[in-house]
Motif scaffolding. Sequence first.
Motif, PDB file in Angstrom:
ATOM      1  N   ASN A  53      50.099  10.541  25.600  1.00  0.00           N
ATOM      2  CA  ASN A  53      49.651  10.525  24.205  1.00  0.00           C
ATOM      3  C   ASN A  53      50.874  10.348  23.319  1.00  0.00           C
ATOM      4  O   ASN A  53      51.862  11.061  23.473  1.00  0.00           O
ATOM      5  CB  ASN A  53      48.914  11.819  23.852  1.00  0.00           C
ATOM      6  N   LEU A  55      51.310  10.834  20.021  1.00  0.00           N
ATOM      7  CA  LEU A  55      51.218  11.462  18.701  1.00  0.00           C
ATOM      8  C   LEU A  55      52.589  11.803  18.117  1.00  0.00           C
ATOM      9  O   LEU A  55      52.810  11.643  16.918  1.00  0.00           O
ATOM     10  CB  LEU A  55      50.362  12.724  18.781  1.00  0.00           C
ATOM     11  N   ASP A  75      44.692   8.661  16.117  1.00  0.00           N
ATOM     12  CA  ASP A  75      43.692   8.749  17.183  1.00  0.00           C
ATOM     13  C   ASP A  75      43.481  10.181  17.662  1.00  0.00           C
ATOM     14  O   ASP A  75      42.485  10.463  18.334  1.00  0.00           O
ATOM     15  CB  ASP A  75      44.146   7.933  18.407  1.00  0.00           C
ATOM     16  N   THR A  76      44.438  11.056  17.336  1.00  0.00           N
ATOM     17  CA  THR A  76      44.458  12.387  17.940  1.00  0.00           C
ATOM     18  C   THR A  76      44.533  13.466  16.881  1.00  0.00           C
ATOM     19  O   THR A  76      45.333  13.361  15.941  1.00  0.00           O
ATOM     20  CB  THR A  76      45.681  12.536  18.863  1.00  0.00           C
ATOM     21  N   LEU A  81      40.568  16.542  20.233  1.00  0.00           N
ATOM     22  CA  LEU A  81      40.972  17.000  21.568  1.00  0.00           C
ATOM     23  C   LEU A  81      39.956  17.984  22.119  1.00  0.00           C
ATOM     24  O   LEU A  81      39.597  17.939  23.304  1.00  0.00           O
ATOM     25  CB  LEU A  81      42.364  17.634  21.508  1.00  0.00           C
ATOM     26  N   GLN A  89      47.766  18.104  28.119  1.00  0.00           N
ATOM     27  CA  GLN A  89      48.206  16.829  27.567  1.00  0.00           C
ATOM     28  C   GLN A  89      49.693  16.635  27.807  1.00  0.00           C
ATOM     29  O   GLN A  89      50.504  17.496  27.474  1.00  0.00           O
ATOM     30  CB  GLN A  89      47.927  16.774  26.063  1.00  0.00           C
ATOM     31  N   TYR A 295      46.409   7.460  23.607  1.00  0.00           N
ATOM     32  CA  TYR A 295      46.096   7.445  22.185  1.00  0.00           C
ATOM     33  C   TYR A 295      47.370   7.512  21.353  1.00  0.00           C
ATOM     34  O   TYR A 295      48.406   8.036  21.788  1.00  0.00           O
ATOM     35  CB  TYR A 295      45.154   8.602  21.849  1.00  0.00           C
ATOM     36  N   ASP A 296      47.299   6.938  20.168  1.00  0.00           N
ATOM     37  CA  ASP A 296      48.412   6.875  19.220  1.00  0.00           C
ATOM     38  C   ASP A 296      49.628   6.176  19.802  1.00  0.00           C
ATOM     39  O   ASP A 296      50.775   6.509  19.501  1.00  0.00           O
ATOM     40  CB  ASP A 296      48.764   8.286  18.715  1.00  0.00           C
ATOM     41  N   ASP A 307      39.063   7.288  20.334  1.00  0.00           N
ATOM     42  CA  ASP A 307      39.954   8.371  19.929  1.00  0.00           C
ATOM     43  C   ASP A 307      39.870   9.494  20.951  1.00  0.00           C
ATOM     44  O   ASP A 307      39.141   9.399  21.947  1.00  0.00           O
ATOM     45  CB  ASP A 307      39.619   8.870  18.514  1.00  0.00           C
ATOM     46  N   ALA A 308      40.631  10.551  20.724  1.00  0.00           N
ATOM     47  CA  ALA A 308      40.760  11.616  21.715  1.00  0.00           C
ATOM     48  C   ALA A 308      39.490  12.439  21.902  1.00  0.00           C
ATOM     49  O   ALA A 308      39.440  13.287  22.788  1.00  0.00           O
ATOM     50  CB  ALA A 308      41.912  12.540  21.336  1.00  0.00           C
TER      51      ALA A 308
END
Length: 366
Positions: A53, A55, A75-76, A81, A89, A295-296, A307-308
């Motif tokens: 991820n 983020l 996206d997160t 989540l 994660q 994501y991201d 998305d998450a």
Amino acid sequence: MALLQDDPQHTTPAVGTPDLVTDAPSAEPAPSEETLARARELLAAHPVADGHNGLARAIRSAPWSDIELGESTLDTDIPRLRAGGVGAQFWSLHPGPSDTGCAVSGVLEHIDYVRAMVGAYPEALRLALSSGEVGDARCCGRIASLLGPAEAPAIGSSLGTLRALHALGVRALTLTGTDWAPPTGLTRFGQEVVREMNRVGMVVDLSGTTPETMRAALTVSRAPVVLTRSGAHALTPHPANVPDDVLSALRENGGLCMVPFDAARTGSSVRDVADHLDHVRSLAGPGCVGLSGTYDTGAARPGALRDAGSYPYLIAELLDRGWPEADLARLTWENLQQVLRDAEFTAKAAQERRGPSTARIEELDA
């Protein structure tokens, strides 16, 4: 570093709205409500341990972001989540295309951000440095946060730097972008890097490497390797995807191919991603397949996996394909936990045999 800032032009979506976590896009057929409910029940029992991820990098361009209440520009966030059933994660420490400067400084900044993010949201996130801590976080209702993967240029040609990053919590390193892991395989120093990663308990990530490097690392590594965001090359001939002979070799190694939600690598629909999971499972076995939302990271998303919060749509598709709950439990949670446990066991045994490597690249690759 402020993780939450007010911005008069920024609006946050209402948590729990249908658009945020429940409705699949109309472009792709939605699963039945019954199957989707089964998928969510399964994820409540066997949460997702996700491999990648971005983020920590993406949020730099959205410093006003509120990941606790919900964030439409990313996206997160924590609500998604939770809605997606994520229990662990790996937060990527990879630099972005616009990042410049010292590679190790970039990784240190990412580590600092992830640690600050975890500290800011203790009711949702918990730093995890071992398989035991991952399990403890889950038992406490927190999302276990693992540091990695980082990219190999962050260690340069220094095994001491590798050990220092491990001491800071980095638990996976991607073997790309260095002279000692060229497209032709691994140099002698590159082989020593893999052995030292085994000794300290850092997982070898082969995503983005060539098949030659994958094969070389599988030959050297005594611990399971991972591919944190790679699909099947036989289905989508993307250079980051894995050829069938490497997938077959993962079975003996006990490694893990984590299939990404990336349209370029695994296709434009949930069914395409499921096809990759089917292919990896058939060749490597149900113990060697995992999930990587990616994501991201700027990747285009396949269908409903936008998305998450979208993992239930993929699990619903796999349920419709007849995946048994035991294989789904391995896919979502158990396989990555097993890799972490095996890496720790290998490290403990290696540390009993020898101390830190003092090898230097100029000595081995002269």
